[in-house]
Structures are given as C-alpha cells and as structure tokens.
Design a protein around this motif. Structure first.
Motif, PDB file in Angstrom:
ATOM      1  N   ARG A 111       2.309   1.743  -3.445  1.00 13.65           N
ATOM      2  CA  ARG A 111       1.304   2.308  -4.359  1.00 13.65           C
ATOM      3  C   ARG A 111       1.211   3.825  -4.184  1.00 13.65           C
ATOM      4  N   GLN A 112       1.289   4.305  -2.952  1.00  7.14           N
ATOM      5  CA  GLN A 112       1.252   5.748  -2.719  1.00  7.14           C
ATOM      6  C   GLN A 112       2.514   6.414  -3.249  1.00  7.14           C
TER       7      GLN A 112
ATOM      8  N   THR B 272       0.546  -1.883  -7.513  1.00  9.08           N
ATOM      9  CA  THR B 272       1.228  -0.614  -7.256  1.00  9.08           C
ATOM     10  C   THR B 272       0.932   0.452  -8.293  1.00  9.08           C
ATOM     11  N   ASP B 273       0.301   0.071  -9.408  1.00 11.85           N
ATOM     12  CA  ASP B 273       0.020   0.992 -10.509  1.00 11.85           C
ATOM     13  C   ASP B 273       1.295   1.418 -11.225  1.00 11.85           C
TER      14      ASP B 273
ATOM     15  N   GLU C 121       0.829  -1.205   0.000  1.00 11.06           N
ATOM     16  CA  GLU C 121       0.000   0.000   0.000  1.00 11.06           C
ATOM     17  C   GLU C 121       0.860   1.250   0.000  1.00 11.06           C
TER      18      GLU C 121
END
Length: 712
Positions: free
Chosen positions: A155-156, A197-198, A152
């Motif tokens: 990902r940010q 994670t994009d 998470e």
C-alpha cells in the motif's frame, strides 16, 4: 472527404479485412501482406478516402452489433486511462525497485531512472507472481503477501507511485489453478487486494478480455478500476465496453502502418503496444504515434534485461511528450487515419477537436523526406506549429490551403498543429525545441545484453580429514554441460545466466572445468541440523518474514527432524554454512557430484527410476519432503543422495544492475498441474532452474533447501 461513386460494398469488405487485431491497409492487393516485390506500387493516397469512409460505416454497424456501452469511458474516476500512454511492467525483484541490502522499496530510484532515460511512465504493473510461481504451492494471491512488509508495505509502494503521478495495476492469472486452493473467486480475492493496496487497475495475464466480474467486484467495494487484458481481439469486441485499456502484441512490419481495430472502434480506448523481446522499437513506436496509442515500456522481461537502445529511449521520450500534451485530441471522435500526404512513404493521422487539429506523421522510408508534407484546409487566423521540432511556422497559403513543411528523418516522426484557440504552447514548444536540437539518428541504435557477475564464494579452510556426513569428490577435468529451462526468452542472448568464462548470458552452456578435490554433504541439511545451528549460533535473520514458516512456535514439527529444511533463503543457507565451516557448492561442483564424468542424465544412470526419488505430487497442496536417505537407489556415482526430485537446492547467485537470480538444482516432488507457466522442474542433470531473488521474505519457499560443500 471525396468519395468515389464507384465504391462498392464488396470493395469495402475487402479493404477492411482483419489481420488479427488490425485492419488490412488501403491499396493492398489480394494476399496482403505479400512478398517484397511490388510493395512500392501501393498508392495509399489513391485508396484512402474510400477506405476510411468504408471504415466509418463498418464502425457504426459494428458498435450496434456488439451492443457497445461507453458509460465507463465517461466515468470520472476512470478517465485517467485515456492519457495512459506509457505503461511499464515492473518485476518486483528489480533491484531499482527494491534494495535487498537496505531492505527498503525504492520507488523514486526506479522512476528517476525511467525519467532520465526515456521520459518516465504513466502507469505501472507490479509483477510479483510469474515466473517463480509453482516453486511451491503459494498461489498468485499468496505471493503478494510474501512481498517484504506484506500488504501494508505494498500500500505504501502504491502511495509512492501516486505521489509521482503514476497509476498502479495488479496482475491476475486465470491459469493459476494448480497451487493452493481457495473458496473465494478470483475477482473477489483481487478486489480485496485492490482495496487493501489502493491500486488503480487490474491486468489480466493471458486474458483476451478481463471478465466484467472483476469490475463489478471492485466497484461494489467502492474502488472502480481499469481492466487491462492482453487483447480483447480474440474474446469478442463486446469486452470493449468494460476493458478500457489493453495490450496488443507486436504489429506486422509492413510498409504501410496498420490501423488498430479497438482504437478505431473507441478512440478513448488506449491500446499499449507490447513487444517484449524487440531490440529495435522504431516500428512499434511509429504505430503508436500513427494510431494515437501507447507503448509498454518493458525492459526487465521476467528477469532477462532487454533495455532500450539510446535511440529508442529518446524516441519514446519525444513521442510520449506530444501524446501527453494532446491526449484530448488523440482520444477525440473524429480521428482520420491515412490523411493525404505529399511525400511517398510518409503516413499521417489527423486528430481534430475543439478548435485544434493535430497531425502525427511517420516516415517509413530509410532516408530523410524534406520539404512539403501536408496540404490542409486553411482558415484565416489559424496558427501553425511544427510541434515535433517545437517551433511556430508560417505555411505557404495557396487556393485556401496551407502547405505544411518539415524535414523528417529516415524512419522518423513529425507532427503539426493547427490552432484557432490562441492557446499558450510556450513551455511545451520550448521542451520540444530543446529535444529536437539533436536528431534521433545521432543516438546509438546498438543493443547490448546485460552483463552478469557471479557472486563470489569464499573457499573454506582446507580440511585434512573428511567431515562427518560428507562424501569426498576427487579432482577431475569435468565437462560441464547444462542449459536453462526458464520458460521465456527463446534462445536470445541475455536469457538465463552468464558464467565467468562467457561474455554474455545464454540458455545453453558447455565448458571444461578443472575441479579441485572437495567434499559435499551426502544429504541435504535437515531440520534437526538447522535447529542445532540456531541454538548454537543464535542466528536470527534481519528479514524474518516466512523464515522457517513450516516450524511451530520456533520448533521443528514432530516427525520432521530428518526431513530437509526448507523455508530458508540463500542468505540463511550461507549463514548455516559459515557456522559449519562450509560453503554452498558451486553449481558445477553440484553437477559433478551428481553426475560423475560419464555425462549421465540422472545420478543413477540414463533411465528414469521411480524407486530413486519420492513419488511426484500432482495435488494442489505441497507434499511433505521425504526424510533424507530414504531413496538410496538415487545415489550418484560417488554415493551422494537426494540430489534429484526431493527438494530444489541453492547453489550460485548471479547479478546484473537490475536482477539477482539463484541457480537451483535438483527439482522437487511438487508438480502443479493446469498450466505450462509454472516454474518448470529440472530433474535431468543437464538442466537448471533460474530463480529470481528479491528478499528473503519472498525468496524462502517450501520447495527449496540446500546442502554444503568444503574444500579439501
């Protein structure tokens, strides 16, 4: 283009002989590259028309032979790679990226620094695996989960880069087959990480061509990505159809710049030049400018800082500013390398497209070439610009040709634009004009290694009696001789660590030290001892991720009481030592306690003894550490045990502006196979490991424990 009627297929084949991923240059004699004698005789202008025409013919045939399919280059979600000129490899441990004091990622600080120094980046590869992988059995896929905050948080981080217009790559390593096994394929596991994670791309470490399976796995999950190998030149050019970007290693430093083969085959394929250990980057940046390709702005090289000089940083800023503005021209189909020039030692490429033509020039001479540089066909109504200097120009027109003039610094750059579209270049020209007010030669070319500082260790209260479980080590003048075994860096200045008596980091060290009397634990701290510390002190780490990961529900596993405690970061070890009235040993104290004063190779002598250490494990799973005290044959001259081959042990920490690293001693029983890239063992007493530090979440390991020391 004028083509000689005497050109033959034989001359074409010779002219286009490959030297690695590059073409031999026009006008070169047999045996090129040759000795310095005679290089000045090469006449590129005389040979270039035939050479380029032959190159065009070769490309047409070669694309057929490799079955080239350009559909992915036309994929709307992937076109961003065609303007990806400045690519950075970011060590996750970099202190500009993650602040261990606040426990927060600092993407803006990292990017602000790069923008201030060399104009910023277009994409970044987040590197969180090597060189620490292999310290335990965590695989390349486990280590991204070990980053602070886990997936998470990553990902940010990716979102923070995207907010600044920077694309993000994740790494994959085909050679990682000695750590923890998995039933899933590498491409499926990485595709899941890309989705989670994009991320925008995949970097194939040591891949000469990332397999198409990675693209298929990502696209099937609705997330097509750019695949980026180190180079497709060795794998076969057919990989060019789905590897839309790549690195190339350093380019030979010849008087005539080389043409990069993959860029010639497909001008939309951006190659980024990678020369991680170079301390003078003008040569590489000239090749990037000449070929219309990018650069890997890599400075934190696996924990060794190789920062740009001021001149190289400013050069990259100016080169990339032009490349980003004219990306559509630099990826057009009609690139002409070796455009005819008017000055000896100046080489140019022509980039025409949609009513505009850009010329990029590099001066390979050491001196300024001033005045007329190019003679180009003139069309009435054309506007001309010296874009390197940010000004409109009025060329001399003669016999239907425009003569373009500019002064180009020694080993410098130039660029002209002919425009028939009337496009407004005001802001861009103002930017370049502002940059050009100061010549590149006025920026310092001097390189400096990063200066490291040893983290201080407070002495303990002097003990009048020997604490239980410790061994007294007498005062001595000790010949401290050790060398670092980090894989990268050769013997370069800046590699490994910088001791307080040294003026720079280096791989090999030797110094005579007056060591005061002290005591050291006979054995590493055990799980039972650490449990007593927790119960008495109430210690709970601020970052609890992976803390004592081998315990069950906060308790020592049955049968593990006398085994060395692991999964503790250096901060946890320091907290235990402070509670016990002790400290971590200085590295030279550790080595003296293990070696004595006779310089022996191992604690027990100069020859390896299998009964002195736990049996090494070549399996993919981490072996359980042996209970302390079970190998008394491995005792040092002072009777200190379990120094080598059981677990790595924390000692000192070193810091520079970007890097934190701990010196580990002793090695462990875990020896992952299949690759020489795994964290190397250091069983010999004249060797130490350098372990990059990021945060306790990632630093904690099944392979690292500690012992304590006290002052007497």
């Amino acid at each position: 283009m004028t083509t000689s009627p005497h050109r033959t297929s034989t001359s074409v084949k010779f002219s286009h002989a490959l030297t690695g991923p590059y073409f031999a240059t026009p006008g070169a004699a047999p045996g090129w590259p040759f000795h310095d004698i005679g290089r000045w005789k090469v006449d590129v202008n005389a040979a270039s028309d035939d050479w380029v025409q032959g190159l065009v013919e070769w490309r047409r045939e070669h694309l057929i032979r490799i079955g080239f399919d350009d559909s992915l280059y036309r994929h709307p979600a992937l076109e961003w790679a065609q303007s990806n000129f400045v690519h950075a490899l970011l060590m996750a441990e970099d202190r500009y990226f993650y602040n261990p004091d606040t426990g927060r990622y600092t993407v803006d600080r990292y990017l602000d620094d790069l923008e201030a120094r060399f104009g910023g980046i277009d994409s970044v590869l987040i590197w969180y695996i090597y060189p620490n992988v292999g310290i335990d059995d965590r695989s390349q896929f486990d280590l991204i989960h070990a980053l602070p905050g886990g997936i998470e948080a990553v990902r940010q981080v990716v979102a923070d880069f995207h907010r600044r217009g920077v694309k993000v790559f994740l790494p994959t390593m085909a050679w990682d087959n000695g750590t923890r096994d998995s039933d899933a394929t590498d491409w499926d596991r990485l595709a899941e990480l890309v989705v989670a994670t994009d991320a925008d791309g995949i970097n194939g470490d040591t891949y000469s061509g990332v397999p198409r399976a990675f693209h298929v796995a990502c696209e099937s999950r609705g997330r097509p990505v750019i695949l980026e190998p180190e180079s497709t030149a060795q794998a076969g050019d057919h990989h060019l159809s789905w590897n839309l970007q790549s690195w190339t290693k350093r380019i030979p430093n010849e008087p005539v710049p080389h043409v990069v083969k993959l860029k010639w085959l497909e001008p939309r394929h951006i190659v980024n030049i990678e020369n991680r250990w170079s301390r003078e980057r003008t040569h590489d940046l000239q090749h990037a400018f000449f070929n219309g390709i990018g650069y890997v702005a890599w400075e934190n090289v696996f924990g060794c800082m190789n920062l740009f000089t001021d001149r190289d940083a400013e050069t990259l800023r100016r080169v990339a500013t032009i490349q980003r503005r004219f990306a559509s021209l630099l990826t057009g189909p009609d690139w002409r390398p070796y455009e005819q020039t008017l000055q000896a030692g100046v080489f140019a490429s022509r980039w025409p497209r949609n009513g505009q033509t850009l010329w990029t020039l590099v001066n390979r001479q050491e001196y300024v070439t001033d005045g007329e540089q190019l003679s180009v066909p003139h069309v009435d109504g054309t506007r001309y610009y010296d874009v390197w200097n940010g000004i409109a120009i009025e060329p001399r027109i003669e016999d239907g040709r425009a003569i373009l003039s500019a002064d180009i610094e020694g080993r410098g750059f130039g660029a002209f634009l002919a425009d028939t579209t009337g496009v407004d270049l005001g802001d861009f020209l103002a930017t370049m004009k502002g940059l050009a007010t100061r010549p590149l030669a006025s920026f310092s070319p001097t390189w400096h290694s990063a200066k490291q500082a040893l983290v201080p260790v407070e002495p303990t209260r002097p003990n009048e009696t020997l604490p239980e479980g410790m061994i007294e080590i007498p005062a001595a003048d000790f010949d401290f001789a050790v060398h670092g075994i980090v894989i990268e860096g050769y013997a370069n200045e800046g590699v490994d660590v910088q001791y307080p008596w040294e003026d720079s980091a280096r791989r090999a060290h030797r110094h005579r030290i007056a060591i005061e009397r002290f005591a050291i634990d006979r054995h590493p701290i055990t799980n039972a001892q650490f449990a007593a510390f927790l119960a008495d002190s109430g210690y709970r780490p601020a970052d609890a991720q992976n803390f004592l990961a081998h315990w069950h529900d906060g308790a020592v596993p049955a049968g593990w009481e006398d085994r060395p405690v692991t999964w503790v970061g250096i901060e946890d070890a320091r907290a235990y030592a402070a509670w016990a009235g002790k400290r971590l040993p200085r590295e030279w104290e550790w080595q003296y306690a293990a070696q004595g004063t006779d310089g022996r190779r191992y604690p027990w002598g100069n020859d390896w003894r299998e009964d002195a250490v736990p049996p090494p494990s070549l399996a993919r799973a981490m072996p359980d550490p042996a209970p302390v005290g079970t190998h008394p044959a491995g005792a040092s001259p002072f009777g200190v045990e379990d120094m080598v081959g059981t677990i790595w042990q924390w000692t000192d920490e070193y810091r520079d502006d970007h890097v934190r690293a701990a010196v580990l001693r002793g090695g462990s029983a875990y020896q992952p196979q299949t690759s020489h890239w795994y964290f190397p063992q250091a069983y010999a007493l004249n060797e130490h490991g350098k372990y990059l530090l990021m945060a306790p979440a990632k630093d904690r390991s099944a392979g690292i424990g500690f012992r304590c020391a006290v002052d007497l």
